[in-house]
Scaffold this active site. Structure first.
Site, PDB file in Angstrom:
ATOM      1  N   LYS A  82       0.864  15.108 -10.116  1.00 50.04           N
ATOM      2  CA  LYS A  82       1.743  15.254 -10.897  1.00 50.04           C
ATOM      3  C   LYS A  82       2.890  16.284 -10.996  1.00 50.04           C
ATOM      4  O   LYS A  82       3.483  15.716 -11.483  1.00 50.04           O
ATOM      5  CB  LYS A  82       1.073  14.848 -12.687  1.00 50.04           C
ATOM      6  CG  LYS A  82      -0.121  13.234 -12.020  1.00 50.04           C
ATOM      7  CD  LYS A  82       1.177  11.707 -11.781  1.00 50.04           C
ATOM      8  CE  LYS A  82       0.398  10.418 -11.961  1.00 50.04           C
ATOM      9  NZ  LYS A  82       1.455   9.494 -11.282  1.00 50.04           N
ATOM     10  N   ASP A  84       1.231  -1.198  -0.113  1.00 47.09           N
ATOM     11  CA  ASP A  84      -0.482  -0.308  -0.282  1.00 47.09           C
ATOM     12  C   ASP A  84       0.529   1.022   0.105  1.00 47.09           C
ATOM     13  O   ASP A  84       1.600   1.682   0.892  1.00 47.09           O
ATOM     14  CB  ASP A  84      -0.860  -0.197   1.845  1.00 47.09           C
ATOM     15  CG  ASP A  84      -1.913   1.125   1.550  1.00 47.09           C
ATOM     16  OD1 ASP A  84      -1.672   1.712   0.330  1.00 47.09           O
ATOM     17  OD2 ASP A  84      -2.615   0.970   2.449  1.00 47.09           O
ATOM     18  N   SER A 114       3.581  11.283 -15.848  1.00 45.50           N
ATOM     19  CA  SER A 114       2.508  11.521 -17.294  1.00 45.50           C
ATOM     20  C   SER A 114       2.646  13.017 -17.597  1.00 45.50           C
ATOM     21  O   SER A 114       3.598  14.153 -17.046  1.00 45.50           O
ATOM     22  CB  SER A 114       0.812  11.734 -15.895  1.00 45.50           C
ATOM     23  OG  SER A 114      -0.194  12.163 -16.817  1.00 45.50           O
ATOM     24  N   TYR A 137      -5.092  14.820  -9.867  1.00 47.41           N
ATOM     25  CA  TYR A 137      -4.142  14.546 -10.715  1.00 47.41           C
ATOM     26  C   TYR A 137      -2.822  15.877 -11.245  1.00 47.41           C
ATOM     27  O   TYR A 137      -1.967  15.243 -11.050  1.00 47.41           O
ATOM     28  CB  TYR A 137      -4.892  13.760 -11.730  1.00 47.41           C
ATOM     29  CG  TYR A 137      -4.198  12.825 -12.468  1.00 47.41           C
ATOM     30  CD1 TYR A 137      -3.653  11.603 -11.519  1.00 47.41           C
ATOM     31  CD2 TYR A 137      -3.994  13.195 -14.165  1.00 47.41           C
ATOM     32  CE1 TYR A 137      -3.220  10.891 -12.652  1.00 47.41           C
ATOM     33  CE2 TYR A 137      -3.422  12.444 -14.422  1.00 47.41           C
ATOM     34  CZ  TYR A 137      -2.875  10.899 -13.812  1.00 47.41           C
ATOM     35  OH  TYR A 137      -1.963  10.422 -14.365  1.00 47.41           O
TER      36      TYR A 137
END
Length: 276
Positions: A175, A79, A157, A171
């Protein structure tokens, strides 16, 4: 202080690409992009630990990798949001294979929720997985590479370079943070012989990405936002096709190998021209 990076100019191309004798950990490695990365690292000769929240799936993926290539593979539970879990999995890698030379921080999530409807717990979860998870993994990797050197590769990304589709504020922010972390860790870890690189993929169709995109489209539609507005960002390409997981895995292999030994702190765009 001498920096322990060897000049490999006299090495053959085969030797530069080879990962024989090296030990790799791939987080979120049980399927999709993570598994594609694990397969390429194993093909290049590395022993690979596939770490995933789904321990059973990680074990299955490791068995598949072992069946295809000569190197050893092991599946473990991890995790990435839990530092003790990450430390335990890292130690399992050391116990199984004798050390860690390559660590790929691949695990990530991207729920799509418009800014005004984003609850605190969604924001916190995205940063817990995508940003703190990268920090947790990098820290444990570096602790086990100390003195011997190694490579950490962070999956960033294209969202680490630009805004993307509606609903991805958390998100995109997470990133951008990972891209900055890649630079700072490269700065701090170079004296230990550790290189840190980022790889920034465009959208590629994996099980997780397809499911997340579908869920995000439904969430946007429920808010009265046309979900098709996200698709140009996901599908834009200058090479005439959408990317594949292996397209990204080959870039990660380059980063992990001695082909890229002159590089640290950079994030390589594997984006089919999306960010031009």
């Amino acid at each position: 202080m001498p920096y322990p990076f060897t000049d490999v100019s006299a090495h053959s191309l085969a030797d530069l690409l080879s990962l024989a004798g090296r030990r790799a950990v791939v987080t979120g490695g049980a399927r999709g992009l993570g598994k594609a990365i694990a397969l390429r690292l194993a093909e290049a000769g590395a022993d690979v630990v596939i770490a995933d929240l789904d321990a059973g799936l990680a074990t299955e993926a490791a068995a598949d990798v072992s069946a295809r290539f000569a190197g050893r593979a092991k599946g473990v539970h991890m995790d990435v949001t839990n530092s003790a879990s990450v430390a335990s999995a890292a130690q399992e890698a050391v116990d199984a294979f004798g050390g860690v030379d390559i660590w790929v921080n691949n695990a990530g999530i991207f729920p799509a929720v418009p800014v005004l409807q984003t609850p605190d717990d969604t924001w916190e979860q995205v940063f817990a997985v995508n940003t703190r998870g990268v920090f947790n993994g990098s820290r444990e990797a570096a602790r086990r590479m100390d003195g011997a050197g190694g490579v950490i590769v962070n999956i960033v990304s294209t969202a680490g370079f630009q805004g993307t589709a509606p609903g991805l504020s958390a998100y995109v922010s997470s990133k951008h943070a990972v891209r900055g972390m890649t630079k700072q860790m490269a700065l701090e870890l170079a004296p230990q012989g550790i290189r840190v690189l980022g790889v920034a993929p465009t959208f590629v169709p994996t099980e997780g990405n397809i499911a997340a995109a579908a869920a995000g489209a439904a969430a946007l539609e429920a808010q009265g936002i046309d979900p098709s507005s996200a698709m140009p960002v996901m599908a834009q390409s200058l090479i005439g096709r959408i990317g594949t997981p292996d397209d990204i895995a080959r870039v990660v292999l380059f980063c992990a190998s001695d082909l890229s030994v002159i590089m640290t702190g950079s994030t390589l765009l594997a984006d089919a021209g999306q960010t031009i």
